[in-house]
Design an enzyme around this catalytic site. Structure first.
Site, PDB file in Angstrom:
ATOM      1  N   ARG A 141     -12.890  -0.091  -4.321  1.00  0.00           N
ATOM      2  CA  ARG A 141     -12.273  -0.022  -3.004  1.00  0.00           C
ATOM      3  C   ARG A 141     -11.878   1.409  -2.629  1.00  0.00           C
ATOM      4  NH1 ARG A 141      -7.493  -0.922  -0.073  1.00  0.00           N
ATOM      5  NH2 ARG A 141      -8.064  -2.244   1.689  1.00  0.00           N
TER       6      ARG A 141
ATOM      7  N   CYS B  89       0.827  -1.221   0.000  1.00  0.00           N
ATOM      8  CA  CYS B  89       0.000   0.000   0.000  1.00  0.00           C
ATOM      9  C   CYS B  89       0.855   1.263   0.000  1.00  0.00           C
ATOM     10  CB  CYS B  89      -0.883  -0.034   1.241  1.00  0.00           C
ATOM     11  SG  CYS B  89      -2.012   1.332   1.293  1.00  0.00           S
TER      12      CYS B  89
HETATM   13  P1  RVP Z   1      -0.480  -6.886   4.090  1.00  0.00           P
HETATM   14  O1  RVP Z   1      -0.956  -8.062   4.904  1.00  0.00           O
HETATM   15  O2  RVP Z   1       0.490  -6.024   4.839  1.00  0.00           O
HETATM   16  O3  RVP Z   1       0.028  -7.288   2.758  1.00  0.00           O
HETATM   17  O4  RVP Z   1      -1.748  -5.951   3.864  1.00  0.00           O
HETATM   18  C1  RVP Z   1      -2.931  -6.403   3.273  1.00  0.00           C
HETATM   19  C2  RVP Z   1      -3.951  -5.293   3.341  1.00  0.00           C
HETATM   20  O5  RVP Z   1      -3.513  -4.163   2.567  1.00  0.00           O
HETATM   21  C3  RVP Z   1      -5.308  -5.635   2.752  1.00  0.00           C
HETATM   22  O6  RVP Z   1      -6.119  -6.387   3.601  1.00  0.00           O
HETATM   23  C4  RVP Z   1      -5.879  -4.260   2.472  1.00  0.00           C
HETATM   24  O7  RVP Z   1      -6.473  -3.669   3.604  1.00  0.00           O
HETATM   25  C5  RVP Z   1      -4.654  -3.442   2.109  1.00  0.00           C
HETATM   26  N1  RVP Z   1      -4.506  -3.247   0.657  1.00  0.00           N
HETATM   27  C6  RVP Z   1      -4.868  -4.046  -0.366  1.00  0.00           C
HETATM   28  N2  RVP Z   1      -4.524  -3.446  -1.514  1.00  0.00           N
HETATM   29  C7  RVP Z   1      -3.961  -2.300  -1.162  1.00  0.00           C
HETATM   30  C8  RVP Z   1      -3.440  -1.286  -2.064  1.00  0.00           C
HETATM   31  O8  RVP Z   1      -3.321  -1.483  -3.260  1.00  0.00           O
HETATM   32  N3  RVP Z   1      -3.089  -0.144  -1.513  1.00  0.00           N
HETATM   33  N4  RVP Z   1      -3.943  -2.189   0.178  1.00  0.00           N
END
Ligand code: RVP
Length: 504
Positions: free
Chosen positions: A419, A320
């Site tokens: 989203r 993210c």
């Molecule tokens: P991680 O477990 O740190 O990989 O995080 C997963 C989380 O990141 C997802 O459950 C969602 O809330 C968030 N996410 C998913 N896509 C993205 C993005 O493209 N920014 N963020």
């Protein structure tokens, strides 16, 4: 004037647990990781849906499909099937999880009698399966005519043009069982007849499932399986705040046990409207989580709107970049601590307990323990699950090491505009996520076993046998940057130069 928080925004890595007294009977084998998933009147009733382990898989195309859902439910957690696909596709994934019967496999390597030995060899190479039913139409549900296994052909002696009908073991020589046979009985038949697999057929002789010799034992080894009242695996599904009037009915019809509004920012009227629509059409029968929020106000808003659980986290996900692109978010530990306080406050006021989920930013296994200690009822993980065999993404070799692809829902690859929707046109105007690789880590079962053992051990160090007890007894300390260095191997010359990483 803008509001300024007194505390900096902290991540899990800035905290440690200080051990408490461990009674002699507080051992990992006795720890229960059961945790509530949806709102309930704590102290007055049982929670209608609980998880047997506090881990759910992220609502992401690279993480949660039906395959992952079955693997995770087998271990006691739950997947939320990704919503960035057509309503029909998502509902079909949910339906497949609900139709899955542990030990009863719908055959996906099938032959028709006209196919040739050459095609059998090709199919075996492609799927890795050596047991192939032969059906009238070559599908997994056609009329069963026979079976081909490696014992039916000798490549050195037989022509690759030979039709399957000439070397298969025909139906009259096969032992089969009828639909409705229990896994235990199927297993007895397998042992009595020294079989490797047992075809299950319906009244018309159509193939329904195959039961394999080892599956009953595997089934018995999964005491934490997350099952519904009809002994089907439980599964969640992601929805968005735009097409819920069509998507929710389809997912409910397919058998989804719980829904979750998937949004990067949940403190919005869109989420309230979505929950209100669900309540209007289904009352409280359909359970729906909401989020993500990072503070007390966001939690209160979604709690008052009727959310069954509330998800925490903005910008902490491994893929993210929301904090970089939009300058919003909050350290995952700080957000979890504040929302947990808000959840307890809400419970004191109303008698209603609304579980909270810490979503994203779990890098090491011990971060799960920290999130639970800080008050999370369960955690959602993307990167963690993306690394396993069961995730839907491709396994690729990068610089001599196997990797799995892992991309954010806000990346150009996923373009999950739903989203990030703030009204307006249905498209993603700028990226909030990246496309990446994560090191391939093998089967989910093996990895989760280690992760869960670490959590149980940490809980015992804090003298806790249940998650609520852990939350009650946990003592947490912020650590300085120098004590982070002290926490790893230091001032020694490592024999193995490979850096130690517990969960990458
Ligand atoms: P991680 O477990 O740190 O990989 O995080 C997963 C989380 O990141 C997802 O459950 C969602 O809330 C968030 N996410 C998913 N896509 C993205 C993005 O493209 N920014 N963020």
């Amino acid at each position: 004037m803008a509001y300024y928080y007194d505390e900096p925004s902290r991540t899990f890595n800035e905290y440690l647990l200080v051990p408490g007294h461990t009674p002699a009977d507080c051992i990992p084998a006795k720890v229960s990781l059961k945790t509530p998933l949806v709102r309930y009147r704590k102290g007055e009733e049982e929670c209608p849906i609980s998880l047997n382990v506090p881990m759910v898989s992220a609502i992401m195309a690279a993480v949660s499909d039906d395959n992952m859902a079955v693997a995770l439910a087998t271990e006691g957690g739950m997947s939320f099937i990704y919503g960035n696909q057509t309503i029909e596709q998502e509902a079909a994934m949910v339906a497949r999880v609900k139709a899955y019967k542990a030990g009863f496999v719908e055959s996906d390597s099938n032959l028709s009698p006209e196919m040739t030995l050459g095609q059998v060899v090709e199919l075996k190479e492609k799927t890795g399966h050596s047991t192939m039913p032969v059906t009238s139409d070559g599908t997994g549900t056609g009329k069963l005519l026979g079976i081909v296994t490696e014992r039916d052909y000798r490549l050195s002696r037989m022509s690759l043009d030979l039709p399957v009908s000439e070397f298969m073991t025909p139906l009259e020589k096969l032992v089969t069982a009828t639909e409705g046979t229990s896994l235990k009985v199927a297993n007895d038949i397998i042992w009595d007849h020294k079989l490797n697999s047992l075809p299950i057929v319906d009244d018309e002789g159509n193939l329904k499932y195959l039961v394999f010799r080892q599956d009953y034992d595997t089934h018995k080894e999964n005491p934490l399986e997350l099952l519904d009242d009809e002994k089907r695996y439980m599964v969640g599904a992601g929805i968005n705040s735009r097409d819920y009037a069509e998507r929710v009915p389809a997912l409910v019809e397919a058998g989804a046990d719980v829904l979750c509004i998937d949004s990067s920012e949940g403190f919005s009227d869109w989420q309230k409207m979505t929950i209100e629509w669900i309540r209007e059409h289904y009352g409280t029968d359909v359970k729906v989580g909401a989020g993500n929020v990072v503070d007390r106000d966001g939690f209160r808003f979604l709690a008052d709107a009727g959310a069954d659980f509330v998800k925490i986290g903005i910008g902490g996900g491994s893929i993210c970049i929301t904090r970089e692109t939009k300058g919003i978010g909050r350290g995952q530990a700080t957000a979890t601590i504040e929302v947990a306080k808000a959840r307890d406050e809400y419970f004191e006021e109303t008698g209603i307990y609304i579980p909270i989920c810490s979503d994203g930013g779990i890098v090491y296994d011990h971060h799960i323990s920290l999130a639970l200690a800080m008050g999370a009822d369960f955690v959602m993980l993307g990167r963690y699950f993306a690394r396993f065999d069961e995730s839907p993404s491709h396994k690729v070799m990068v610089n001599g090491t196997y990797m799995k692809e892992y991309w954010g829902e806000g990346s150009a690859r996923a373009r999950n505009w739903g989203r990030y929707d703030l009204g307006g046109k249905k498209s993603l105007s700028f990226e909030e996520g990246v496309d990446s690789y994560v090191p391939y880590a093998g089967p989910l079962k093996d990895n989760m076993a280690v992760t869960l053992l670490k959590i149980r051990s940490t809980m015992c160090n804090c003298g806790a046998l249940t998650i609520p007890e852990f939350q009650d007894k946990a003592k947490l300390t912020v650590i300085s940057s120098t004590s982070i260095v002290e926490g790893g191997a230091h001032d020694v010359l490592l024999k193995d130069k490979t850096p130690y990483v517990s969960n990458v």
